[in-house]
Design a protein around this motif. Structure first.
Motif, PDB file in Angstrom:
ATOM      1  N   VAL A 121      34.071 -10.097   1.093  1.00  0.00           N
ATOM      2  CA  VAL A 121      34.117 -10.733   2.402  1.00  0.00           C
ATOM      3  C   VAL A 121      34.580 -12.173   2.195  1.00  0.00           C
ATOM      4  O   VAL A 121      33.911 -12.947   1.505  1.00  0.00           O
ATOM      5  N   PRO A 122      35.719 -12.566   2.757  1.00  0.00           N
ATOM      6  CA  PRO A 122      36.220 -13.927   2.557  1.00  0.00           C
ATOM      7  C   PRO A 122      35.252 -14.976   3.114  1.00  0.00           C
ATOM      8  O   PRO A 122      34.650 -14.779   4.169  1.00  0.00           O
ATOM      9  N   ASP A 123      35.126 -16.069   2.400  1.00  0.00           N
ATOM     10  CA  ASP A 123      34.359 -17.237   2.859  1.00  0.00           C
ATOM     11  C   ASP A 123      32.929 -16.873   3.255  1.00  0.00           C
ATOM     12  O   ASP A 123      32.428 -17.296   4.300  1.00  0.00           O
ATOM     13  N   MET A 124      32.252 -16.065   2.437  1.00  0.00           N
ATOM     14  CA  MET A 124      30.853 -15.747   2.697  1.00  0.00           C
ATOM     15  C   MET A 124      29.958 -16.394   1.649  1.00  0.00           C
ATOM     16  O   MET A 124      30.241 -16.330   0.458  1.00  0.00           O
ATOM     17  N   THR A 125      28.904 -17.007   2.112  1.00  0.00           N
ATOM     18  CA  THR A 125      27.891 -17.602   1.253  1.00  0.00           C
ATOM     19  C   THR A 125      26.564 -16.913   1.506  1.00  0.00           C
ATOM     20  O   THR A 125      26.199 -16.652   2.657  1.00  0.00           O
ATOM     21  N   ILE A 126      25.848 -16.589   0.455  1.00  0.00           N
ATOM     22  CA  ILE A 126      24.524 -15.987   0.579  1.00  0.00           C
ATOM     23  C   ILE A 126      23.475 -17.077   0.425  1.00  0.00           C
ATOM     24  O   ILE A 126      23.585 -17.960  -0.432  1.00  0.00           O
ATOM     25  N   VAL A 127      22.474 -17.027   1.290  1.00  0.00           N
ATOM     26  CA  VAL A 127      21.352 -17.951   1.222  1.00  0.00           C
ATOM     27  C   VAL A 127      20.082 -17.152   0.968  1.00  0.00           C
ATOM     28  O   VAL A 127      19.865 -16.109   1.586  1.00  0.00           O
ATOM     29  N   THR A 128      19.260 -17.626   0.062  1.00  0.00           N
ATOM     30  CA  THR A 128      17.951 -17.011  -0.167  1.00  0.00           C
ATOM     31  C   THR A 128      16.871 -18.068   0.061  1.00  0.00           C
ATOM     32  O   THR A 128      17.088 -19.249  -0.192  1.00  0.00           O
ATOM     33  N   PRO A 129      15.699 -17.661   0.555  1.00  0.00           N
ATOM     34  CA  PRO A 129      14.637 -18.629   0.807  1.00  0.00           C
ATOM     35  C   PRO A 129      13.833 -19.008  -0.430  1.00  0.00           C
ATOM     36  O   PRO A 129      12.953 -19.859  -0.356  1.00  0.00           O
ATOM     37  N   SER A 130      14.123 -18.359  -1.567  1.00  0.00           N
ATOM     38  CA  SER A 130      13.372 -18.660  -2.786  1.00  0.00           C
ATOM     39  C   SER A 130      14.268 -18.514  -4.007  1.00  0.00           C
ATOM     40  O   SER A 130      15.273 -17.793  -3.985  1.00  0.00           O
ATOM     41  N   HIS A 131      13.903 -19.197  -5.070  1.00  0.00           N
ATOM     42  CA  HIS A 131      14.637 -19.074  -6.329  1.00  0.00           C
ATOM     43  C   HIS A 131      14.425 -17.683  -6.932  1.00  0.00           C
ATOM     44  O   HIS A 131      15.298 -17.158  -7.618  1.00  0.00           O
ATOM     45  N   TRP A 132      13.270 -17.099  -6.627  1.00  0.00           N
ATOM     46  CA  TRP A 132      12.990 -15.753  -7.115  1.00  0.00           C
ATOM     47  C   TRP A 132      14.029 -14.762  -6.572  1.00  0.00           C
ATOM     48  O   TRP A 132      14.614 -13.991  -7.333  1.00  0.00           O
ATOM     49  N   LEU A 133      14.268 -14.787  -5.263  1.00  0.00           N
ATOM     50  CA  LEU A 133      15.237 -13.860  -4.685  1.00  0.00           C
ATOM     51  C   LEU A 133      16.660 -14.216  -5.123  1.00  0.00           C
ATOM     52  O   LEU A 133      17.496 -13.329  -5.311  1.00  0.00           O
ATOM     53  N   GLU A 134      16.920 -15.497  -5.315  1.00  0.00           N
ATOM     54  CA  GLU A 134      18.226 -15.911  -5.839  1.00  0.00           C
ATOM     55  C   GLU A 134      18.495 -15.226  -7.177  1.00  0.00           C
ATOM     56  O   GLU A 134      19.603 -14.733  -7.429  1.00  0.00           O
ATOM     57  N   GLY A 135      17.478 -15.158  -8.021  1.00  0.00           N
ATOM     58  CA  GLY A 135      17.633 -14.510  -9.320  1.00  0.00           C
ATOM     59  C   GLY A 135      17.975 -13.044  -9.195  1.00  0.00           C
ATOM     60  O   GLY A 135      18.813 -12.523  -9.955  1.00  0.00           O
ATOM     61  N   LEU A 136      17.371 -12.340  -8.235  1.00  0.00           N
ATOM     62  CA  LEU A 136      17.681 -10.925  -8.035  1.00  0.00           C
ATOM     63  C   LEU A 136      19.108 -10.739  -7.545  1.00  0.00           C
ATOM     64  O   LEU A 136      19.819  -9.832  -7.997  1.00  0.00           O
ATOM     65  N   VAL A 137      19.533 -11.584  -6.602  1.00  0.00           N
ATOM     66  CA  VAL A 137      20.892 -11.490  -6.075  1.00  0.00           C
ATOM     67  C   VAL A 137      21.914 -11.640  -7.201  1.00  0.00           C
ATOM     68  O   VAL A 137      22.916 -10.925  -7.264  1.00  0.00           O
ATOM     69  N   LYS A 138      21.657 -12.544  -8.122  1.00  0.00           N
ATOM     70  CA  LYS A 138      22.601 -12.801  -9.211  1.00  0.00           C
ATOM     71  C   LYS A 138      22.637 -11.682 -10.236  1.00  0.00           C
ATOM     72  O   LYS A 138      23.506 -11.654 -11.109  1.00  0.00           O
ATOM     73  N   GLU A 139      21.678 -10.741 -10.123  1.00  0.00           N
ATOM     74  CA  GLU A 139      21.698  -9.543 -10.973  1.00  0.00           C
ATOM     75  C   GLU A 139      22.247  -8.332 -10.225  1.00  0.00           C
ATOM     76  O   GLU A 139      22.374  -7.259 -10.801  1.00  0.00           O
ATOM     77  N   SER A 140      22.570  -8.500  -8.949  1.00  0.00           N
ATOM     78  CA  SER A 140      22.985  -7.385  -8.105  1.00  0.00           C
ATOM     79  C   SER A 140      24.499  -7.339  -7.956  1.00  0.00           C
ATOM     80  O   SER A 140      25.222  -8.179  -8.497  1.00  0.00           O
TER      81      SER A 140
END
Length: 418
Positions: A177-196
């Motif tokens: 998806v062009p020009d999409m940024t993901i926001v997470t409310p915690s560093h914990w969920l950020e870590g999961l996203v970066k493994e997905s």
């Protein structure tokens, strides 16, 4: 913005808090939602996707076909036509699950609309084959593909397992998806996203905030009204209660405590209240912020016995009302304690919970107040989150002029302008 609800529950209130702050700076905001009622003060933002019948049909299909997120095609197509007329500068996604929108139709539009896209993830649903709560059982199969799903009995419930198919469909749809940024409310969920499979998108962490002008210590007669003057009150609050939120653990906890304690749970249904043991006071869900502030203020200790959470605002609300938090070491819930003070117990360790409760009870009020680190309380305010979102939007936080947009038309058959 697009979210399952508007102005209620944690995600719905996050949307309206953000909308009010943006509007105060001169921006035009609409919140597309799929289900339940919208409080009167937020009707001006609300645009409904589909109808109650659409939600019911999609929920039934999800049970029978395990296809949550892939129903509601016609309602979503009509909604996309509305979006084209409204012509927003930014499209901010929140919870897309909830039986109200078709993600295939939505993302085909997002990939070609030439808009700035923000997607705030409030749980794990976006990158799993089925569950929003894979963290509750420490499942990591979503890292490479889902199958043999073991949480069919939890939301979104299903009688069959199509998690492998769903994971592949989501991976194909949600990427590129062009020009999409993901926001997470915690560093914990950020870590999961970066493994997905979403790892190639930029990820920003913006902690959830609350309206600090509405949550603060309030003197009230809650104890007197419920005849709890001599009790040590242990409070739990949730928009909906089930095993995942710790309801069973609270029931077990009540058997481990003597009569000097009283557990109070807010957000229960009538059916759940009838089943509670006498040691637990059950209170129905309320959308009254002031009522919640009264209850937080009356409690001695807030317990968050959740098995799945990203960055719970209930923790923030309790701390702002002057009541310390004790939480399981679940997801992003521990980050609120690290930031604002409180207590952490291993997930499911009820004996540890009892020991910590007794320890806290013996502490002086001064020590508990120091443990909450009041110097950091300003970070709880949702205006901090708004400023951070404005940066992600690419909007000057001092901008005060309205952004011109076409007036939303009134659409029949599934989308209505409120």
């Amino acid at each position: 913005m697009i979210n399952s609800v508007c102005g209620i529950r944690s995600t719905g209130r996050i949307c309206t808090d953000l909308a009010q702050a943006l509007e105060a700076q001169g921006h035009t905001v609409k919140i597309a939602y799929g289900r339940e009622q919208v409080p009167e003060q937020y009707q001006k933002y609300a645009v409904r996707i589909g109808t109650d019948l659409d939600v019911w049909i999609a929920g039934a299909e999800a049970r029978l076909l395990d296809n949550a997120g892939f129903s509601n095609r016609k309602a979503t197509e009509k909604f996309i036509e509305w979006v084209k007329e409204y012509d927003p500068d930014v499209i901010h996604l929140h919870n897309l699950h909830g039986y109200y929108i078709n993600v295939e139709v939505l993302f085909k539009y997002l990939k070609t609309c030439d808009k700035k896209i923000i997607w705030t993830l409030h749980d794990c649903w976006a990158f799993t084959g089925h569950s929003a709560y894979c963290d509750a059982i420490n499942c990591t199969r979503w890292e490479s593909g889902c199958d043999n799903y073991s949480q069919k009995g939890y939301y979104p419930k299903s009688y069959v397992d199509q998690s492998k198919r769903n994971w592949r469909r989501k991976k194909d749809l949600f990427n590129n998806v062009p020009d999409m940024t993901i926001v997470t409310p915690s560093h914990w969920l950020e870590g999961l996203v970066k493994e997905s499979f979403l790892k190639d998108y930029p990820v920003d962490v913006i902690h959830n905030g609350i309206d600090t002008t509405k949550f603060y210590p309030l003197k009230n007669d809650f104890r007197e009204f419920y005849h709890l003057e001599d009790k040590y009150i242990l409070l739990g609050v949730a928009t909906s209660w089930d095993k995942m939120k710790g309801l069973e653990d609270f029931v077990k906890l009540s058997d481990l405590l003597d009569n000097s304690y009283k557990i109070v749970l807010v957000g229960l249904t009538d059916k759940q209240i009838k089943k509670l043991p006498k040691k637990i006071l059950g209170i129905k869900r309320t959308n009254s912020v002031k009522e919640l502030a009264y209850i937080y203020s009356a409690a001695d200790l807030f317990l968050n016995l959740t098995y799945s959470d990203t960055y719970p605002t209930v923790n923030l609300e309790s701390v702002k009302c002057g009541t310390s938090v004790l939480t399981y070491d679940t997801g992003g819930s521990t980050e609120t304690v690290e930031e604002f003070g409180g207590y952490v117990v291993p997930q499911g360790d009820l004996k540890g919970v009892v020991e910590k409760i007794k320890e806290v009870k013996k502490e002086s009020p001064e020590k508990q107040e120091n443990d909450m680190r009041p110097t950091n309380i300003d970070k709880i305010d949702y205006h901090t989150a708004v400023k951070n979102y404005l940066k992600v939007y690419g909007v000057d936080s001092h901008h005060t002029e309205s952004v011109p947009n076409a007036k939303p038309p009134i659409l029949s058959g599934g989308v209505r302008r409120s």
